[in-house]
Motif scaffolding. Structure first.
Motif, short mmCIF file in Angstrom:
data_model
loop_
_atom_site.label_atom_id
_atom_site.label_comp_id
_atom_site.label_asym_id
_atom_site.label_seq_id
_atom_site.Cartn_x
_atom_site.Cartn_y
_atom_site.Cartn_z
N THR A 43 0.64 -1.17 0.09
CA THR A 43 -0.04 -0.02 -0.22
C THR A 43 0.71 0.88 -0.16
N ILE A 44 0.49 1.75 -0.75
CA ILE A 44 1.05 4.31 -0.85
C ILE A 44 0.38 4.56 -1.01
N GLY A 45 1.09 5.36 0.23
CA GLY A 45 -0.31 6.40 0.44
C GLY A 45 0.59 7.81 -0.75
N THR A 46 -0.73 9.38 -0.05
CA THR A 46 -0.08 10.11 -0.84
C THR A 46 1.30 10.76 -0.78
N GLY A 47 1.78 11.38 -2.06
CA GLY A 47 3.46 11.53 -2.30
C GLY A 47 4.01 10.89 -3.41
N ASN A 48 5.71 10.56 -3.58
CA ASN A 48 5.76 9.61 -4.96
C ASN A 48 6.28 8.58 -4.17
N GLY A 58 -5.73 9.72 -0.72
CA GLY A 58 -6.08 8.41 -1.05
C GLY A 58 -4.70 7.30 -0.52
N SER A 59 -5.17 6.92 -1.00
CA SER A 59 -3.62 5.38 -1.12
C SER A 59 -4.12 4.63 -2.06
N VAL A 60 -3.49 3.58 -2.92
CA VAL A 60 -3.34 3.38 -4.02
C VAL A 60 -2.66 1.27 -3.67
N ASP A 61 -2.90 0.18 -4.54
CA ASP A 61 -1.88 -0.95 -3.55
C ASP A 61 -1.74 -1.25 -5.10
N LEU A 62 -0.19 -1.50 -5.08
CA LEU A 62 0.60 -2.20 -6.01
C LEU A 62 1.03 -3.51 -5.88
N ILE A 63 0.49 -3.87 -6.83
CA ILE A 63 0.35 -5.26 -6.36
C ILE A 63 1.49 -6.18 -7.00
N ASN A 64 1.74 -7.50 -6.26
CA ASN A 64 2.39 -7.87 -6.94
C ASN A 64 2.25 -9.32 -7.24
N THR A 65 2.43 -10.62 -6.71
CA THR A 65 1.71 -12.02 -6.90
C THR A 65 0.46 -11.83 -5.96
N TYR A 66 -0.12 -11.30 -5.70
CA TYR A 66 -2.05 -11.39 -5.52
C TYR A 66 -3.41 -11.47 -6.62
N TRP A 67 -2.62 -10.88 -7.94
CA TRP A 67 -3.23 -11.18 -9.18
C TRP A 67 -2.52 -11.09 -10.43
N GLN A 68 -3.25 -11.29 -10.83
CA GLN A 68 -2.52 -11.95 -12.72
C GLN A 68 -2.51 -10.73 -13.53
N PRO A 69 -0.81 -10.17 -13.33
CA PRO A 69 -1.32 -8.74 -14.06
C PRO A 69 -1.40 -8.57 -15.34
N GLN A 70 -1.89 -7.52 -16.38
CA GLN A 70 -2.11 -7.93 -17.31
C GLN A 70 -0.51 -8.32 -17.93
N LEU A 78 -6.05 0.56 -7.75
CA LEU A 78 -6.66 2.29 -7.96
C LEU A 78 -7.22 2.87 -6.77
N ASN A 79 -8.28 1.99 -5.94
CA ASN A 79 -8.46 1.96 -4.41
C ASN A 79 -7.45 1.32 -3.27
N GLY A 80 -6.30 1.96 -2.55
CA GLY A 80 -5.47 0.87 -2.01
C GLY A 80 -6.85 0.86 -0.42
N ASN A 81 -6.36 1.59 0.85
CA ASN A 81 -7.28 1.37 1.86
C ASN A 81 -8.25 2.27 1.11
N GLU A 82 -8.36 3.72 0.87
CA GLU A 82 -9.62 3.82 0.05
C GLU A 82 -9.05 4.87 -0.91
N PRO A 83 -10.18 5.32 -1.99
CA PRO A 83 -9.44 5.33 -3.30
C PRO A 83 -8.76 6.75 -3.41
N ALA A 170 -10.75 -0.12 -8.57
CA ALA A 170 -10.33 -0.78 -10.27
C ALA A 170 -8.60 -0.57 -10.47
N ALA A 171 -8.32 -1.92 -11.17
CA ALA A 171 -7.04 -2.02 -11.45
C ALA A 171 -6.69 -1.85 -12.64
N LEU A 172 -4.90 -1.10 -12.81
CA LEU A 172 -4.53 -1.13 -14.01
C LEU A 172 -3.00 -0.87 -13.88
N ASP A 173 -3.06 -1.38 -15.33
CA ASP A 173 -1.82 -1.84 -15.78
C ASP A 173 -1.03 -1.15 -17.49
N ASN A 174 -0.40 -1.21 -17.47
CA ASN A 174 0.29 -0.48 -19.09
C ASN A 174 0.14 0.07 -20.02
#
Length: 207
Positions: A43-48, A58-70, A78-83, A170-174
């Motif tokens: 989980t990554i919060g506000t900032g860079n 808000g925050s986002v979740d950078l996904i590694n092995t949790y699900w299949q990437p594109q 795009l919604n971590g702990n919150e959108p 929603a999940a984002l990639d590429n």
């Protein structure tokens, strides 16, 4: 005249080359950098904290092995702990058209089956994705796109999650931005022009 015709032909193909090889304008569009953690997600919060992107509201979740990437190894919820909203600025030419494309899927663990985001540069576009019947191993990624005309030399691309989805967004990639490829009619006009050059050259040679 033959030398003149050859020069025109070379010039025409030189003009076409940039169209066929549009430069990528987005940094870390596949979220592969830094890619230094292991496990399900981070989980990554506000900032860079997300390389190349600014995370706000808000925050986002950078996904590694949790699900299949594109593609690759990483993707983003795009919604971590919150959108959240992520953004990235890039150089553009005023009046020039650009195409934004990205892979979209959704976190099916909660927050309703339909995931929604807004995305845009100088105007918002809404995109939805239905996770019904999908799984972490079969995410059903779809490629979405929109175009915009730059009104500044520095444009900013933004993606915002939907609060109705809670922490399951929603999940984002590429994510990709490149100068829009001309319509087929444009190539046709260039070829017609080359044909006319050849016709005039033959007429003058015959004369």
């Amino acid at each position: 005249m033959r030398k003149f015709k050859t020069v025109l032909t070379v010039a025409a193909f030189a003009a076409l080359a940039p169209m066929a090889n549009a430069a990528e304008l987005i940094v870390n569009g596949g979220f592969e950098a830094p890619g230094s953690f292991s496990g399900n997600f981070q989980t990554i919060g506000t900032g860079n904290g997300l390389s190349g992107w600014n995370v706000t509201a808000g925050s986002v979740d950078l996904i590694n092995t949790y699900w299949q990437p594109q593609s690759g190894n990483y993707s983003l919820d795009l919604n971590g702990n919150e959108p959240a909203t992520i953004s990235q600025a890039f150089t553009t030419v005023v009046g020039k058209s650009y195409t934004v494309s990205f892979g979209m899927a959704g976190n099916m663990d909660g927050g309703g089956s339909v995931k929604s985001i807004t995305a845009g540069v100088n105007g918002d576009h809404t995109f939805t994705f239905d996770t019904t019947g999908l799984s972490h191993d079969a995410m059903g990624w779809q490629t979405r796109s929109f175009t915009f005309v730059a009104d500044s030399t520095l444009s900013t691309l933004k993606f915002s999650g939907n609060g109705n989805n809670g922490p399951y967004g929603a999940a984002l990639d590429n994510i990709s931005v490149a100068a829009a490829v001309p319509e087929p009619e444009t190539y046709g006009m260039l070829l017609v022009g080359l044909g006319l050059v050849g016709f005039v050259a033959r007429r003058k040679k015959a004369a």
